[in-house]
Scaffold this active site. Structure first.
Site, PDB file in Angstrom:
ATOM      1  N   ARG A 116      44.582  31.797  11.700  1.00 38.87           N
ATOM      2  CA  ARG A 116      45.967  31.849  11.890  1.00 38.87           C
ATOM      3  C   ARG A 116      46.394  33.192  12.049  1.00 38.87           C
ATOM      4  NH1 ARG A 116      46.332  27.363   7.788  1.00 38.87           N
ATOM      5  NH2 ARG A 116      46.532  25.563   9.071  1.00 38.87           N
ATOM      6  N   LYS A 138      52.089  41.163  23.862  1.00 37.39           N
ATOM      7  CA  LYS A 138      52.288  40.003  24.539  1.00 37.39           C
ATOM      8  C   LYS A 138      50.836  39.768  24.846  1.00 37.39           C
ATOM      9  CE  LYS A 138      54.830  39.259  28.080  1.00 37.39           C
ATOM     10  NZ  LYS A 138      55.952  39.374  29.236  1.00 37.39           N
ATOM     11  N   GLU A 180      52.611  50.053  38.055  1.00 39.89           N
ATOM     12  CA  GLU A 180      53.398  49.417  36.973  1.00 39.89           C
ATOM     13  C   GLU A 180      54.270  50.541  36.717  1.00 39.89           C
ATOM     14  OE1 GLU A 180      53.993  46.806  35.623  1.00 39.89           O
ATOM     15  OE2 GLU A 180      52.130  45.348  35.706  1.00 39.89           O
ATOM     16  N   LYS A 220      58.681  51.558  27.679  1.00 45.81           N
ATOM     17  CA  LYS A 220      58.372  50.344  27.074  1.00 45.81           C
ATOM     18  C   LYS A 220      58.486  50.253  25.744  1.00 45.81           C
ATOM     19  CE  LYS A 220      55.843  46.133  27.476  1.00 45.81           C
ATOM     20  NZ  LYS A 220      54.537  46.119  28.174  1.00 45.81           N
ATOM     21  N   GLU A 230      61.105  39.053  24.416  1.00 44.67           N
ATOM     22  CA  GLU A 230      61.569  38.759  25.578  1.00 44.67           C
ATOM     23  C   GLU A 230      62.827  37.584  26.064  1.00 44.67           C
ATOM     24  OE1 GLU A 230      59.152  37.667  29.917  1.00 44.67           O
ATOM     25  OE2 GLU A 230      58.188  39.229  28.680  1.00 44.67           O
ATOM     26  N   ARG A 234      63.956  42.858  27.883  1.00 42.88           N
ATOM     27  CA  ARG A 234      62.508  42.980  28.059  1.00 42.88           C
ATOM     28  C   ARG A 234      62.275  42.264  29.331  1.00 42.88           C
ATOM     29  NH1 ARG A 234      57.172  42.186  24.006  1.00 42.88           N
ATOM     30  NH2 ARG A 234      55.944  42.958  25.478  1.00 42.88           N
ATOM     31  N   ASN A 238      59.658  42.390  34.227  1.00 36.76           N
ATOM     32  CA  ASN A 238      59.136  41.488  35.234  1.00 36.76           C
ATOM     33  C   ASN A 238      59.256  41.589  36.479  1.00 36.76           C
ATOM     34  OD1 ASN A 238      57.927  39.656  32.927  1.00 36.76           O
ATOM     35  ND2 ASN A 238      60.126  38.813  32.678  1.00 36.76           N
ATOM     36  N   HIS A 241      56.846  40.648  39.266  1.00 32.12           N
ATOM     37  CA  HIS A 241      55.836  40.021  38.646  1.00 32.12           C
ATOM     38  C   HIS A 241      55.886  38.462  39.069  1.00 32.12           C
ATOM     39  CE1 HIS A 241      55.081  43.370  36.360  1.00 32.12           C
ATOM     40  NE2 HIS A 241      53.927  42.949  35.707  1.00 32.12           N
ATOM     41  N   HIS A 245      52.424  37.848  40.373  1.00 32.66           N
ATOM     42  CA  HIS A 245      51.512  36.901  39.656  1.00 32.66           C
ATOM     43  C   HIS A 245      50.911  35.927  40.625  1.00 32.66           C
ATOM     44  CE1 HIS A 245      52.748  37.991  35.239  1.00 32.66           C
ATOM     45  NE2 HIS A 245      51.715  38.789  35.746  1.00 32.66           N
ATOM     46  N   HIS A 260      45.600  43.837  39.596  1.00 32.27           N
ATOM     47  CA  HIS A 260      47.068  43.406  39.014  1.00 32.27           C
ATOM     48  C   HIS A 260      48.141  44.104  39.719  1.00 32.27           C
ATOM     49  CE1 HIS A 260      50.115  42.037  36.491  1.00 32.27           C
ATOM     50  NE2 HIS A 260      50.390  43.271  36.179  1.00 32.27           N
TER      51      HIS A 260
END
Length: 358
Positions: A116, A138, A180, A220, A230, A234, A238, A241, A245, A260
């Site tokens: 956990r 993330k 990025e 960031k 997000e 935030r 994206n 992306h 993606h 990427h």
């Protein structure tokens, strides 16, 4: 430089150290745990693992993973969790991720669900991870070809960003990470673009890149401090992306896979064109984005994808709500909007513009 990032996901802040020599903090941060396991990939283990071991000064087990995006899935996560159990990790143990964005995603993810949740530290060794992926907690893995569909917000105890690791990178990986940084400039902070404009394309590695990476990392940190989960600002990160993606996932089924940052480069151009056609920004911004990326030989198109395949991937993007595809789009250099719903016609035209067969 040291920064403290207060995360809504944890009571304790993330300690972030940026600069050559940041790795010297590893021994202090890793002390006092019942066991320590380093998760890394084959290439990073070869080039960087001994450097980390020298700084740690304590015994640690090592889990070496394949380095491909196509391997970042639930099967791999399960195998890593079994290794953690076999190594005897308990709730007072520590995971250290050593590598790029893939290692960040999977080491943070398994740390978040093992017993956990146990502590973890991220040591990013690629530009993509140092400027972006390693900051903000993330984590996740891919599911049936869709990027990061299973994951969690689990901020690291610490992030050690040592630009010295960049000296081990091939030039294409340095360019990959620069995408990025450029993204951060176009969507959030135009000062980053001003710095990038002074960099020499033929000599990416060095103090100018170190400074660009820190500017992006600091931006960031500022964003994540306001919006860990997000739910608002935030989402600006994206940009590029949604299309990126989709192209990245498709590319890994072909003989021409994209890194990427390469996929995000193409995605930014498509999404800037979408912004123009939607009237979100003035005409010409997409050409500015393309010119900035092209100056560093980043890809501007990808001819190995079919329109319907890209649109299908986009329709299942994890950022969507209901039947609405939610877009992050630039309004001008350094500013943008999020949660924009665009017309199907304009989406198709924007995607088609970057996958057209030459």
């Amino acid at each position: 430089m040291k920064y403290s990032l207060n995360n809504q996901a944890k009571d304790t802040p993330t300690e972030i150290t940026i600069g050559r020599g940041a790795l010297d903090e590893a021994g202090r941060l890793a002390g006092g745990y019942s066991k320590v396991v380093v998760i890394t990939d084959e290439a990073t283990a070869k080039n960087c693992l001994n450097i980390l071991k020298d700084r740690l000064g304590i015994e640690s087990d090592v889990v070496v993973l394949p380095g491909g995006e196509e391997d970042k899935n639930l099967d791999l996560a399960g195998a890593v969790l079994r290794r953690l159990k076999d190594c005897g990790l308990d709730r007072k143990s520590l995971v250290i991720g050593l590598g790029g964005g893939i290692i960040n995603d999977i080491s943070g993810f398994v740390a978040s669900i093992y017993m956990r949740g146990i502590e973890w530290i991220m040591i990013p060794t690629t530009l993509t991870a140092q400027a972006d992926a390693a900051i903000g907690g993330k984590t996740g893995v891919n599911l049936e070809g869709f990027k990061n569909m299973v994951g969690s917000f689990w901020p690291a105890k610490a992030v050690l960003i040592d630009p010295g690791f960049l000296d081990t990178l091939p030039k294409d990986h340095a360019r990959n990470g620069l995408a990025e940084i450029i993204k951060m400039g176009f969507i959030f902070d135009e000062k980053i673009l001003e710095h990038v404009a002074k960099m020499k394309p033929g000599k990416i590695l060095g103090t100018e890149l170190d400074a660009a990476s820190e500017l992006a990392a600091k931006a960031k940190i500022d964003i994540v401090a306001k919006d860990t989960y997000e739910s608002g600002e935030r989402k600006l990160l994206n940009f590029g992306h949604t299309v990126g993606h989709a192209l990245e996932a498709i590319s890994h089924t072909t003989d021409k896979p994209l890194l990427h940052g390469e996929a995000i480069s193409i995605g930014m151009i498509a999404e800037a064109r979408l912004a123009e056609s939607e009237g979100i920004c003035e005409p010409g911004l997409a050409d500015t984005v393309s010119g900035t990326l092209g100056r560093f030989s980043l890809p501007l198109s990808y001819d190995k994808a079919e329109l319907n395949d890209v649109l299908f991937k986009i329709s299942a993007d994890k950022k969507n709500v209901g039947d609405n595809i939610l877009w992050t789009l630039p309004t001008e250099a350094g500013k943008g909007i999020f949660d924009h719903v665009a017309s199907k016609t304009n989406i198709e035209a924007a995607v088609r513009s970057v996958i057209a067969k030459k």
